[in-house]
Motif scaffolding. Structure first.
Motif, PDB file in Angstrom:
ATOM      1  N   CYS A   1       0.831  -1.211   0.000  1.00  0.00           N
ATOM      2  CA  CYS A   1       0.000   0.000   0.000  1.00  0.00           C
ATOM      3  C   CYS A   1       0.863   1.258   0.000  1.00  0.00           C
ATOM      4  O   CYS A   1       0.496   2.264  -0.622  1.00  0.00           O
ATOM      5  N   THR A   2       2.004   1.209   0.679  1.00  0.00           N
ATOM      6  CA  THR A   2       2.922   2.350   0.686  1.00  0.00           C
ATOM      7  C   THR A   2       3.425   2.650  -0.718  1.00  0.00           C
ATOM      8  O   THR A   2       3.425   3.814  -1.162  1.00  0.00           O
TER       9      THR A   2
ATOM     10  N   VAL B   1      13.503  -0.074  -2.248  1.00  0.00           N
ATOM     11  CA  VAL B   1      14.892   0.195  -1.877  1.00  0.00           C
ATOM     12  C   VAL B   1      15.760   0.469  -3.099  1.00  0.00           C
ATOM     13  O   VAL B   1      16.607   1.374  -3.093  1.00  0.00           O
ATOM     14  N   LYS B   2      15.570  -0.296  -4.159  1.00  0.00           N
ATOM     15  CA  LYS B   2      16.449  -0.227  -5.328  1.00  0.00           C
ATOM     16  C   LYS B   2      16.084   0.886  -6.309  1.00  0.00           C
ATOM     17  O   LYS B   2      16.947   1.370  -7.039  1.00  0.00           O
ATOM     18  N   MET B   3      14.795   1.281  -6.357  1.00  0.00           N
ATOM     19  CA  MET B   3      14.397   2.349  -7.270  1.00  0.00           C
ATOM     20  C   MET B   3      14.583   3.689  -6.563  1.00  0.00           C
ATOM     21  O   MET B   3      13.862   3.994  -5.601  1.00  0.00           O
ATOM     22  N   LYS B   4      15.533   4.491  -7.019  1.00  0.00           N
ATOM     23  CA  LYS B   4      15.900   5.721  -6.307  1.00  0.00           C
ATOM     24  C   LYS B   4      14.736   6.691  -6.154  1.00  0.00           C
ATOM     25  O   LYS B   4      14.571   7.312  -5.100  1.00  0.00           O
ATOM     26  N   ALA B   5      13.930   6.846  -7.211  1.00  0.00           N
ATOM     27  CA  ALA B   5      12.819   7.809  -7.152  1.00  0.00           C
ATOM     28  C   ALA B   5      11.811   7.416  -6.069  1.00  0.00           C
ATOM     29  O   ALA B   5      11.290   8.285  -5.357  1.00  0.00           O
ATOM     30  N   ILE B   6      11.539   6.112  -5.939  1.00  0.00           N
ATOM     31  CA  ILE B   6      10.588   5.647  -4.911  1.00  0.00           C
ATOM     32  C   ILE B   6      11.234   5.731  -3.539  1.00  0.00           C
ATOM     33  O   ILE B   6      10.605   6.176  -2.567  1.00  0.00           O
ATOM     34  N   TRP B   7      12.505   5.325  -3.428  1.00  0.00           N
ATOM     35  CA  TRP B   7      13.195   5.334  -2.147  1.00  0.00           C
ATOM     36  C   TRP B   7      13.297   6.752  -1.587  1.00  0.00           C
ATOM     37  O   TRP B   7      13.195   6.956  -0.367  1.00  0.00           O
TER      38      TRP B   7
ATOM     39  N   PHE C   1       9.005   8.796   5.980  1.00  0.00           N
ATOM     40  CA  PHE C   1       9.391   8.399   7.325  1.00  0.00           C
ATOM     41  C   PHE C   1       9.962   9.564   8.121  1.00  0.00           C
ATOM     42  O   PHE C   1       9.768   9.647   9.339  1.00  0.00           O
ATOM     43  N   CYS C   2      10.658  10.460   7.448  1.00  0.00           N
ATOM     44  CA  CYS C   2      11.174  11.648   8.138  1.00  0.00           C
ATOM     45  C   CYS C   2      10.032  12.509   8.663  1.00  0.00           C
ATOM     46  O   CYS C   2      10.084  13.026   9.791  1.00  0.00           O
ATOM     47  N   ARG C   3       8.975  12.659   7.869  1.00  0.00           N
ATOM     48  CA  ARG C   3       7.803  13.422   8.305  1.00  0.00           C
ATOM     49  C   ARG C   3       7.124  12.762   9.493  1.00  0.00           C
ATOM     50  O   ARG C   3       6.714  13.419  10.454  1.00  0.00           O
ATOM     51  N   LEU C   4       7.000  11.435   9.450  1.00  0.00           N
ATOM     52  CA  LEU C   4       6.363  10.717  10.547  1.00  0.00           C
ATOM     53  C   LEU C   4       7.175  10.849  11.841  1.00  0.00           C
ATOM     54  O   LEU C   4       6.610  11.042  12.918  1.00  0.00           O
TER      55      LEU C   4
END
Length: 310
Positions: free
Chosen positions: A41-42, A289-295, A302-305
């Motif tokens: 879902c993320t 993890v491997k796709m830079k745009a998604i990572w 996570f920084c916002r959370l």
């Protein structure tokens, strides 16, 4: 015959030491299901929200995550209920429906991976024609075929299997897959041949197509600059790893179905659990993890959370 089948219940006899480890099984399976839901879902939400991810490559990744969600939802809730129940049974009609969903979504996975390999091939080997070839209409057609074709072919086997007379009512699995065919009184030659036909369509042919596209990509990138090779590796490596893992899991499914009586119960259970755990959880982690745009967007999320909690 329909009335007889509607009243038939199949016993799922693939669990090991269920009375002893019932609650441990439930906690592990529920945790895995929640992780699969959360990770997939993320990925879907990030691609949906961020406009810079509204490209064919990321749309196919979102479709693959959606497929993993549907695949897992067809399996996990029933298994979680079973481990808490005194009897692990499923009605004949529900078993056939689960069989249909299981193999339809598995076939869709391969076709989605094929669509992704075609997208990478066009992007790297024909970059000037990419916007024209991989337009919105092409993406919609590929997505429609990826979900529609497997369902059409699997429904044939499902309907024919549902009409077969049963002489056994206990299967060695924990959900309904090809092991169900062992319960038929007479082995259907048509189902055997048709099963090979479906496997050719959704395993062999897509795998050969993906292999062909990546050979072409390798040839082009080998003669290109380092920047092109780096970009190709970043986008193609996760795809190849997911494909390889999925092929291994499909082979597990075939081995469990064909060699059920020759495998110990614990080995069958471990192999079956890998089929429904590894790929749905591995896909979003690998692409995230491997796709830079998604990572990049995952780290921001996570920084916002973390900042909100502080």
């Amino acid at each position: 015959m329909d009335a007889e089948f509607n009243g038939t219940f199949i016993t799922l006899g693939g669990f090991v030491d269920l009375d002893k480890y019932r609650y441990l099984y439930f906690v592990i399976l529920l945790t895995l299901y929640i992780l699969i839901l959360f990770t997939n879902c993320t990925i879907i939400c990030l691609i949906w929200i961020h406009r810079n991810l509204h490209e064919p490559m990321y749309i196919f990744i979102a479709a693959l995550s959606l497929n993993s969600l549907l695949f897992s939802t067809a399996i996990y809730p029933k298994i979680c209920i079973d481990v808490l129940s005194q009897k692990q049974t499923i009605s004949h009609s529900a078993c056939m429906f689960q069989y249909f969903l299981y193999y339809s979504f598995a076939g869709s996975d391969f076709l989605l991976l094929s669509a992704m390999s075609y997208d990478r091939y066009v992007s790297i080997c024909k970059p000037l024609h990419y916007p024209t070839i991989m337009g919105k209409r092409t993406v919609i057609v590929l997505l429609t075929l990826a979900w529609f074709l497997p369902a059409c072919e699997v429904v044939v086997a499902t309907v024919i299997s549902s009409q077969q007379k049963l002489c056994g009512f206990t299967t060695g699995g924990i959900f309904c897959n090809n092991t169900f065919f062992r319960l038929h009184c007479v082995k259907s030659a048509f189902l055997t041949v048709y099963g090979l036909f479906v496997m050719m369509n959704f395993l062999v042919v897509p795998s050969m197509f993906i292999l062909f596209t990546y050979i072409k990509i390798f040839i082009i990138t080998y003669h290109s600059c380092a920047e092109v090779r780096k970009k190709a590796a970043e986008t193609c490596l996760p795809h190849l790893m997911v494909l390889f893992s999925f092929i291994c899991l499909v082979l597990f499914d075939v081995i469990v179905a064909r060699l059920e009586s020759d495998l110990s119960k614990i080995v069958r259970l471990i192999m079956t659990l890998q089929i429904v755990v590894y790929n749905p959880l591995f896909n979003p982690i690998m692409y995230g993890v491997k796709m830079k745009a998604i990572w990049k967007h995952i780290k921001r999320l996570f920084c916002r959370l973390v900042n909100k909690r502080i």
